[in-house]
Design a protein around this motif. Structure first.
Motif, PDB file in Angstrom:
ATOM      1  N   LYS A   1      27.683  29.464  47.048  1.00 34.96           N
ATOM      2  CA  LYS A   1      26.508  30.059  46.392  1.00 34.96           C
ATOM      3  C   LYS A   1      26.184  31.447  46.948  1.00 34.96           C
ATOM      4  CE  LYS A   1      25.498  26.267  44.032  1.00 34.96           C
ATOM      5  NZ  LYS A   1      26.401  25.997  42.971  1.00 34.96           N
ATOM      6  N   HIS A   2      27.123  32.037  47.699  1.00 35.65           N
ATOM      7  CA  HIS A   2      26.959  33.389  48.229  1.00 35.65           C
ATOM      8  C   HIS A   2      28.063  34.314  47.731  1.00 35.65           C
ATOM      9  CE1 HIS A   2      23.509  32.607  50.791  1.00 35.65           C
ATOM     10  NE2 HIS A   2      24.041  31.410  50.939  1.00 35.65           N
ATOM     11  N   VAL A   3      28.751  33.878  46.681  1.00 40.47           N
ATOM     12  CA  VAL A   3      29.762  34.692  46.006  1.00 40.47           C
ATOM     13  C   VAL A   3      29.380  34.736  44.534  1.00 40.47           C
ATOM     14  CG1 VAL A   3      32.184  34.805  45.302  1.00 40.47           C
ATOM     15  CG2 VAL A   3      31.595  34.185  47.655  1.00 40.47           C
ATOM     16  N   ASN A   4      29.256  35.941  44.014  1.00 40.67           N
ATOM     17  CA  ASN A   4      28.842  36.132  42.631  1.00 40.67           C
ATOM     18  C   ASN A   4      30.035  36.048  41.675  1.00 40.67           C
ATOM     19  OD1 ASN A   4      26.932  36.644  40.671  1.00 40.67           O
ATOM     20  ND2 ASN A   4      27.093  38.849  40.855  1.00 40.67           N
ATOM     21  N   HIS A   5      31.096  36.800  41.969  1.00 39.85           N
ATOM     22  CA  HIS A   5      32.333  36.804  41.188  1.00 39.85           C
ATOM     23  C   HIS A   5      33.500  36.738  42.168  1.00 39.85           C
ATOM     24  CE1 HIS A   5      29.996  38.029  37.731  1.00 39.85           C
ATOM     25  NE2 HIS A   5      29.544  39.075  38.402  1.00 39.85           N
ATOM     26  N   ALA A   6      34.599  36.118  41.753  1.00 40.37           N
ATOM     27  CA  ALA A   6      35.745  36.012  42.652  1.00 40.37           C
ATOM     28  C   ALA A   6      37.038  35.881  41.857  1.00 40.37           C
ATOM     29  CB  ALA A   6      35.583  34.813  43.579  1.00 40.37           C
ATOM     30  N   ALA A   7      38.131  36.235  42.534  1.00 37.55           N
ATOM     31  CA  ALA A   7      39.447  36.095  41.917  1.00 37.55           C
ATOM     32  C   ALA A   7      40.520  36.027  42.984  1.00 37.55           C
ATOM     33  CB  ALA A   7      39.732  37.257  40.978  1.00 37.55           C
ATOM     34  N   ILE A   8      41.621  35.409  42.614  1.00 36.29           N
ATOM     35  CA  ILE A   8      42.848  35.440  43.409  1.00 36.29           C
ATOM     36  C   ILE A   8      43.858  36.184  42.551  1.00 36.29           C
ATOM     37  CG2 ILE A   8      44.671  34.079  44.496  1.00 36.29           C
ATOM     38  CD1 ILE A   8      42.559  31.796  44.782  1.00 36.29           C
ATOM     39  N   ILE A   9      44.334  37.307  43.074  1.00 34.82           N
ATOM     40  CA  ILE A   9      45.195  38.204  42.307  1.00 34.82           C
ATOM     41  C   ILE A   9      46.548  38.315  42.995  1.00 34.82           C
ATOM     42  CG2 ILE A   9      45.439  40.562  41.425  1.00 34.82           C
ATOM     43  CD1 ILE A   9      42.316  40.753  41.809  1.00 34.82           C
ATOM     44  N   ARG A  10      47.617  38.151  42.217  1.00 37.18           N
ATOM     45  CA  ARG A  10      48.964  38.284  42.764  1.00 37.18           C
ATOM     46  C   ARG A  10      49.242  39.748  43.085  1.00 37.18           C
ATOM     47  NH1 ARG A  10      52.983  35.243  39.350  1.00 37.18           N
ATOM     48  NH2 ARG A  10      52.647  36.982  37.926  1.00 37.18           N
ATOM     49  N   ARG A  11      49.711  40.015  44.296  1.00 40.76           N
ATOM     50  CA  ARG A  11      49.916  41.387  44.760  1.00 40.76           C
ATOM     51  C   ARG A  11      51.016  42.121  44.014  1.00 40.76           C
ATOM     52  NH1 ARG A  11      50.715  41.643  51.013  1.00 40.76           N
ATOM     53  NH2 ARG A  11      51.275  43.755  50.392  1.00 40.76           N
ATOM     54  N   LYS A  12      52.095  41.450  43.691  1.00 38.94           N
ATOM     55  CA  LYS A  12      53.251  42.172  43.144  1.00 38.94           C
ATOM     56  C   LYS A  12      53.010  42.757  41.763  1.00 38.94           C
ATOM     57  CE  LYS A  12      55.946  38.415  41.110  1.00 38.94           C
ATOM     58  NZ  LYS A  12      57.187  37.704  41.136  1.00 38.94           N
ATOM     59  N   ASP A  13      52.097  42.160  40.977  1.00 43.06           N
ATOM     60  CA  ASP A  13      51.911  42.653  39.613  1.00 43.06           C
ATOM     61  C   ASP A  13      50.466  42.659  39.124  1.00 43.06           C
ATOM     62  OD1 ASP A  13      51.459  39.955  39.303  1.00 43.06           O
ATOM     63  OD2 ASP A  13      53.186  39.603  37.996  1.00 43.06           O
ATOM     64  N   GLY A  14      49.532  42.242  39.958  1.00 41.08           N
ATOM     65  CA  GLY A  14      48.127  42.256  39.554  1.00 41.08           C
ATOM     66  C   GLY A  14      47.721  41.113  38.646  1.00 41.08           C
ATOM     67  N   ALA A  15      48.578  40.121  38.501  1.00 39.97           N
ATOM     68  CA  ALA A  15      48.237  38.974  37.658  1.00 39.97           C
ATOM     69  C   ALA A  15      47.113  38.168  38.308  1.00 39.97           C
ATOM     70  CB  ALA A  15      49.457  38.087  37.447  1.00 39.97           C
ATOM     71  N   ILE A  16      46.114  37.832  37.522  1.00 44.51           N
ATOM     72  CA  ILE A  16      44.996  37.036  38.028  1.00 44.51           C
ATOM     73  C   ILE A  16      45.413  35.577  37.986  1.00 44.51           C
ATOM     74  CG2 ILE A  16      42.615  36.347  37.641  1.00 44.51           C
ATOM     75  CD1 ILE A  16      42.131  39.155  36.484  1.00 44.51           C
ATOM     76  N   LYS A  17      45.514  34.956  39.164  1.00 52.51           N
ATOM     77  CA  LYS A  17      45.949  33.560  39.271  1.00 52.51           C
ATOM     78  C   LYS A  17      44.783  32.594  39.152  1.00 52.51           C
ATOM     79  CE  LYS A  17      49.646  32.984  39.521  1.00 52.51           C
ATOM     80  NZ  LYS A  17      50.524  32.930  38.356  1.00 52.51           N
TER      81      LYS A  17
END
Length: 127
Positions: free
Chosen positions: A13-29
């Motif tokens: 409840k202390h994170v508003n937006h979040a993502a895990i992004i693959r480094r090699k191509d910027g794909a949002i996992k």
């Protein structure tokens, strides 16, 4: 990975937006519902880790979702940046960037701890 993102970051409840992004191509996992990443933001994230000193010295070192942030910490593993009472935390692992934002009603320290713990988990798994 969405479940991992939800349990590790959003559940605090202390994170508003979040993502895990693959480094090699910027794909949002994995991502929270309102998270967006455009090409310019992706390039700034990469630049921040390639040039942490420059990002720390710039007035608006990084931006995400049309919000500019001033870096307060930038090194080879993490970037912490603020815009008034909101902020962004990005951690780099072998294969991913973990990105989280927080707003004025949230504690930056809790968000940072959650991001760093998830990053440490990924680093141990060599992800």
């Amino acid at each position: 990975m969405n479940a991992l993102l939800q349990e590790a970051l959003m559940a605090t409840k202390h994170v508003n937006h979040a993502a895990i992004i693959r480094r090699k191509d910027g794909a949002i996992k994995a991502k929270s519902p309102q998270f967006t990443l455009n090409a310019a933001d992706w390039q700034r994230i990469q630049f921040a880790f390639e040039n942490p000193r420059e990002v720390r010295m710039a007035e608006t070192g990084i931006s995400l979702m049309e919000t500019p942030y001033r870096a307060v910490r930038a090194d080879s593993l993490s970037v912490y940046a603020k815009n008034d009472k909101t902020g962004i935390i990005i951690a780099r692992t072998a294969n991913h960037y973990i990105v989280a934002t927080y707003d004025a009603n949230m504690f930056a320290s809790v968000a940072a701890e959650a991001v760093e713990k998830l990053a440490d988990y990924f680093r141990k798994k060599n992800k």
